[in-house]
Design a protein around this motif. Structure first.
Motif, PDB file in Angstrom:
ATOM      1  N   THR B 105     111.291   9.046  24.701  1.00 22.61           N
ATOM      2  CA  THR B 105     111.242  10.149  23.740  1.00 22.61           C
ATOM      3  C   THR B 105     110.151   9.880  22.709  1.00 22.61           C
ATOM      4  O   THR B 105     109.613   8.766  22.626  1.00 22.61           O
ATOM      5  CB  THR B 105     112.583  10.288  23.006  1.00 22.61           C
ATOM      6  N   ASN B 106     109.883  10.892  21.903  1.00 25.42           N
ATOM      7  CA  ASN B 106     108.921  10.695  20.814  1.00 25.42           C
ATOM      8  C   ASN B 106     109.331   9.535  19.913  1.00 25.42           C
ATOM      9  O   ASN B 106     108.489   8.740  19.486  1.00 25.42           O
ATOM     10  CB  ASN B 106     108.826  11.974  19.977  1.00 25.42           C
ATOM     11  N   ALA B 107     110.633   9.458  19.625  1.00 22.87           N
ATOM     12  CA  ALA B 107     111.098   8.385  18.733  1.00 22.87           C
ATOM     13  C   ALA B 107     110.828   7.020  19.344  1.00 22.87           C
ATOM     14  O   ALA B 107     110.391   6.086  18.645  1.00 22.87           O
ATOM     15  CB  ALA B 107     112.595   8.570  18.457  1.00 22.87           C
ATOM     16  N   ILE B 108     111.079   6.874  20.642  1.00 29.39           N
ATOM     17  CA  ILE B 108     110.837   5.576  21.298  1.00 29.39           C
ATOM     18  C   ILE B 108     109.350   5.262  21.323  1.00 29.39           C
ATOM     19  O   ILE B 108     108.935   4.116  21.076  1.00 29.39           O
ATOM     20  CB  ILE B 108     111.425   5.593  22.720  1.00 29.39           C
ATOM     21  N   ALA B 114     104.668   0.956  17.110  1.00 24.97           N
ATOM     22  CA  ALA B 114     104.793   0.084  15.937  1.00 24.97           C
ATOM     23  C   ALA B 114     105.044  -1.364  16.331  1.00 24.97           C
ATOM     24  O   ALA B 114     105.225  -2.216  15.463  1.00 24.97           O
ATOM     25  CB  ALA B 114     105.930   0.593  15.049  1.00 24.97           C
ATOM     26  N   GLY B 115     105.102  -1.626  17.638  1.00 25.71           N
ATOM     27  CA  GLY B 115     105.240  -3.007  18.088  1.00 25.71           C
ATOM     28  C   GLY B 115     106.619  -3.409  18.555  1.00 25.71           C
ATOM     29  O   GLY B 115     106.843  -4.576  18.871  1.00 25.71           O
ATOM     30  N   ALA B 116     107.552  -2.468  18.615  1.00 21.00           N
ATOM     31  CA  ALA B 116     108.910  -2.811  19.044  1.00 21.00           C
ATOM     32  C   ALA B 116     108.941  -3.094  20.543  1.00 21.00           C
ATOM     33  O   ALA B 116     108.078  -2.635  21.296  1.00 21.00           O
ATOM     34  CB  ALA B 116     109.860  -1.658  18.716  1.00 21.00           C
ATOM     35  N   ASP B 117     109.953  -3.864  20.959  1.00 20.09           N
ATOM     36  CA  ASP B 117     110.188  -4.064  22.383  1.00 20.09           C
ATOM     37  C   ASP B 117     110.784  -2.799  22.981  1.00 20.09           C
ATOM     38  O   ASP B 117     111.300  -1.925  22.269  1.00 20.09           O
ATOM     39  CB  ASP B 117     111.150  -5.229  22.606  1.00 20.09           C
ATOM     40  N   VAL B 169      94.970  11.838  29.244  1.00 21.07           N
ATOM     41  CA  VAL B 169      95.364  11.743  30.654  1.00 21.07           C
ATOM     42  C   VAL B 169      96.547  12.645  30.983  1.00 21.07           C
ATOM     43  O   VAL B 169      97.042  12.626  32.107  1.00 21.07           O
ATOM     44  CB  VAL B 169      95.681  10.288  31.054  1.00 21.07           C
ATOM     45  N   GLY B 170      96.999  13.437  30.025  1.00 21.08           N
ATOM     46  CA  GLY B 170      98.024  14.427  30.316  1.00 21.08           C
ATOM     47  C   GLY B 170      99.443  13.950  30.150  1.00 21.08           C
ATOM     48  O   GLY B 170     100.371  14.610  30.628  1.00 21.08           O
ATOM     49  N   LEU B 171      99.662  12.828  29.489  1.00 20.41           N
ATOM     50  CA  LEU B 171     101.020  12.383  29.191  1.00 20.41           C
ATOM     51  C   LEU B 171     101.392  12.858  27.796  1.00 20.41           C
ATOM     52  O   LEU B 171     100.587  12.760  26.867  1.00 20.41           O
ATOM     53  CB  LEU B 171     101.129  10.858  29.250  1.00 20.41           C
ATOM     54  N   GLY B 172     102.607  13.338  27.644  1.00 21.55           N
ATOM     55  CA  GLY B 172     103.020  13.778  26.322  1.00 21.55           C
ATOM     56  C   GLY B 172     104.398  14.386  26.346  1.00 21.55           C
ATOM     57  O   GLY B 172     105.007  14.548  27.409  1.00 21.55           O
ATOM     58  N   PRO B 173     104.928  14.710  25.180  1.00 19.13           N
ATOM     59  CA  PRO B 173     106.295  15.212  25.075  1.00 19.13           C
ATOM     60  C   PRO B 173     106.387  16.711  25.346  1.00 19.13           C
ATOM     61  O   PRO B 173     105.389  17.427  25.312  1.00 19.13           O
ATOM     62  CB  PRO B 173     106.651  14.904  23.624  1.00 19.13           C
ATOM     63  N   GLU B 174     107.626  17.128  25.588  1.00 19.50           N
ATOM     64  CA  GLU B 174     107.875  18.563  25.755  1.00 19.50           C
ATOM     65  C   GLU B 174     107.656  19.300  24.442  1.00 19.50           C
ATOM     66  O   GLU B 174     107.105  20.382  24.405  1.00 19.50           O
ATOM     67  CB  GLU B 174     109.310  18.783  26.234  1.00 19.50           C
ATOM     68  N   ARG B 175     108.140  18.682  23.352  1.00 18.78           N
ATOM     69  CA  ARG B 175     108.016  19.291  22.031  1.00 18.78           C
ATOM     70  C   ARG B 175     107.686  18.180  21.035  1.00 18.78           C
ATOM     71  O   ARG B 175     107.503  17.025  21.421  1.00 18.78           O
ATOM     72  CB  ARG B 175     109.329  19.983  21.633  1.00 18.78           C
ATOM     73  N   SER B 176     107.667  18.534  19.755  1.00 20.93           N
ATOM     74  CA  SER B 176     107.250  17.553  18.753  1.00 20.93           C
ATOM     75  C   SER B 176     108.422  16.842  18.077  1.00 20.93           C
ATOM     76  O   SER B 176     108.212  15.875  17.349  1.00 20.93           O
ATOM     77  CB  SER B 176     106.397  18.247  17.682  1.00 20.93           C
TER      78      SER B 176
END
Lengths: 223, 445
Positions: B105-108, B114-117, B169-176
């Motif tokens: 998801t956007n949140a992940i 930010a450097g999280a695993d 390259v065309g990767l992205g979310p459905e919404r914001s």
């Protein structure tokens, strides 16, 4: 392994009788107990489930917590929200956050093993030959045996436990492709091969063959 | 990626009766048996009934595999004939794998940047309960389509960390919004127990409508797999064969080489509309689709192979994915104005090949189509044939031809195009006003 055979003793002096020639008893001498059928020797069935021949990759350094994990080790259930053990990436030049490693698609062979005995059976791959139309065209080595447990492959001591099928996987080295191509007279891509594998089962060699497989290009996203 | 292969030659015949379909065959025996059922073949009720045969009858699966292979001698066929449906050996002896996955998801993505695993995926995508009706099969299949990993994808992992690269390259979310998903990108626990980024069917088959909305089943024509990989090599310093780099740079958005031989035969991502109506699958008509088991086996073996043949998916998931693919349809749109002149031209010039409910008729000899031969005669999946392209929403389905080598419908029918991209000359010899009428009709499909 040896069969344990039961010898039949007569009640008349200890002479061993030939069961097939024993006359019908005229006296009241008790019938000897029926001779038990010899127990069949435990067998271990082995088959090759699959082979994927792409590349041979450097083995990643083992994560500290996964070193020397026995075959039956249980892993802690996943906790939602916890972070995960990730691949041991080497330092690279990734622009953000993580660093990455050289992409590589490891070749493997998968085996299905099952023993019908009561005791665990030790197995060990002794030799792997790559064949084209039944003719040997190269040799391959195996390493890093793993066993399917808890929804993933884990390090394995190559012991087949009785009572349940064992699903195993080994990493494969590459044959010398130049020699293979000399032997087959064409490019190794687009050519179908099989593997012939000698496996020691409690010291006795079984030889099994794989389904046909091609050498695959490492770059593609096969769909 | 999904289970079907990618686009087919758009084969619009202007050659009257000269082009003869060459892939005429009797229906497979198993299909004939299925017709004896009380339900109409391909009806919803029939699909529910046939699930049991695919799931529970090994001999049926093997027979369906054999019946579905157009050319039993190509690499795709030989590999499956050697390993599929053999009972206690071959792929049947692989362990079943129900992975734990987590849609990205956007949140992940923000956390990763930010450097999280990677977060720990949980739970597994299937609880082991077999669906009992078509709606349940489709629901399970939707989850497989979006979440069952095709393989770990280090290139996608790298791309989603870089906002500019991901967009390019065309990767992205459905919404914001924070919880909006990145279709086709997941975290999952791989077969070695490590958590990784992976891709799914949806990475290629959830695409943007002309209004920008992401729609399952529509090809993601801005997904540039070659560029994504090249960016990885560039940014990390990982080595890549120069010839391979040149090939990947040439694929462009919506195209990739998806066969496992060393032939250069990239294809365009297809839409997944009306797959239930298609009687041949893949651009080179690699599969005869006379029974849904043909698609389910295709998907079962694709998921197995893509995951390095270490494990196989439960067959319930493969059947469910087939049912979900059958459920995909283009979004409704307003009725287009009638174009009788164009329709008449189509009937006269194109319909001999582009017939049937989808426009994908019987496969045609590749020499007759005249387009690039590499796929049709490739060792991996070659049949010597190209399937006429389905024409459902054809105006939105560019680029055209099996390899996506023609950008627009106008250019496809333009006679000047033949000097640049030979083949499929059909209708290019028509006067300009007739071609315009034909284009107007095609835009209504």
């Amino acid at each position: 392994m040896f069969l344990a055979l039961v010898s039949a003793c007569t009640a008349g002096g200890g002479e061993a009788e030939k069961p097939d020639t024993k006359p019908v008893a005229e006296s009241a001498a008790p019938e000897p107990p029926p001779r038990p059928e010899p127990e069949p020797e435990p067998t271990t069935k082995i088959s090759v489930a699959s082979v994927q021949m792409i590349q041979d990759c450097p083995d990643p350094e083992p994560a500290p917590e996964s070193a020397d994990v026995p075959a039956s080790a249980e892993r802690a259930p996943a906790q939602p929200g916890a972070t995960a053990r990730t691949e041991p990436y080497k330092r690279g030049r990734a622009p953000v956050g993580k660093s990455f490693r050289q992409p590589c698609d490891q070749s493997t062979v998968q085996l299905a093993l099952e023993t019908d005995g009561d005791a665990p059976v030790a197995v060990e791959i002794k030799a792997v030959r790559i064949l084209s139309q039944g003719k040997e065209v190269g040799q391959i080595q195996t390493r890093k045996p793993t066993i399917w447990t808890d929804n993933s492959y884990q390090p394995w001591d190559q012991t087949v436990a009785p009572g349940a099928p064992t699903k195993a996987s080994y990493k494969l080295s590459m044959p010398k492709w130049s020699e293979v191509e000399t032997a087959i007279g064409e490019s190794s891509f687009g050519h179908m091969f099989t593997l012939e594998i000698d496996i020691a089962v409690d010291g006795q060699i079984q030889t099994v063959s794989s389904p046909e497989f091609p050498r695959e290009e490492p770059h593609v996203i096969v769909t | 990626m999904r289970a079907l292969a990618w686009v087919v030659a758009l084969s619009c015949s202007a050659c009257g009766g000269e082009v003869e379909p060459v892939a005429q065959r009797a229906p497979p025996a198993a299909s004939s048996a299925a017709i004896e059922h009380e339900h109409e073949p391909w009806s919803d009720a029939w699909l529910e009934r046939e699930a049991v045969r695919y799931l529970d009858e090994p001999e049926f699966r093997r027979a369906q595999l054999e019946a579905s292979l157009t050319n039993p001698d190509n690499q795709y066929s030989r590999k499956r004939l050697a390993a599929y449906g053999l009972g206690d050996r071959g792929w049947d002896a692989l362990p079943e794998w129900v992975p734990a996955t987590l849609p990205i998801t956007n949140a992940i993505v923000e956390q990763l940047r930010a450097g999280a695993d990677l977060p720990q995926p949980s739970p597994r995508i299937w609880d082991g309960r077999r669906p009992t009706n078509l709606a349940e099969w489709i629901g399970l299949g939707e989850r497989v389509f979006h979440e069952y990993p095709l393989r770990p994808e280090i290139f996608a992992h790298h791309a989603l960390l870089d906002p500019e690269l991901a967009t390019a390259v065309g990767l992205g979310p459905e919404r914001s919004d924070e919880q909006s998903r990145w279709p086709g990108v997941i975290a999952f626990v791989d077969l070695d127990g490590a958590t990784k980024i992976g891709i799914t069917c949806a990475v290629c088959h959830v695409g943007k409508n002309p209004d920008g909305e992401l729609i399952p089943g529509r090809a993601r024509r801005d997904f540039d797999y070659g560029r994504m990989r090249l960016a990885y090599y560039r940014d990390t310093g990982a080595t890549v064969d120069p010839q391979l780099a040149e090939r990947m740079a040439g694929w462009g958005p919506g195209r990739a080489d998806i066969t496992d031989d060393d032939d250069e035969d990239p294809v365009a991502i297809p839409d997944l509309w009306a797959v239930r109506e298609l009687r041949h699958l893949t651009q080179a008509a690699t599969l005869i689709h006379e029974h849904p088991a043909a698609l389910a086996i295709r998907q079962e073996t694709q998921l197995l192979h893509a995951n390095r043949e270490l494990a196989r998916p439960p067959r319930e998931l493969a059947w469910a994915l087939a049912m979900y693919v059958y459920s995909l349809a283009p979004p409704p749109r307003e009725s287009a104005a009638p174009t009788p002149e164009g329709e008449a031209l189509f009937r006269r010039s194109c319909a001999r090949c582009h017939d049937g409910p989808t426009g994908a008729g019987e496969p045609i000899a590749a020499e007759r189509v005249g387009t690039d031969r590499a796929l049709a005669f490739g060792r991996a999946r070659g049949t010597g044939l190209y399937r006429p392209a389905p024409l459902v929403r054809v105006a939105d389905a560019g680029p055209y031809l099996h390899d996506g080598s023609v950008a627009t419908l106008e250019w496809l029918l333009d006679p000047d195009r033949l000097a640049v991209t030979p083949g499929h000359a059909f209708a290019t010899d028509r006067p300009a006003h007739e071609r315009a009428a034909l284009l107007a009709y095609l835009r209504t499909l």
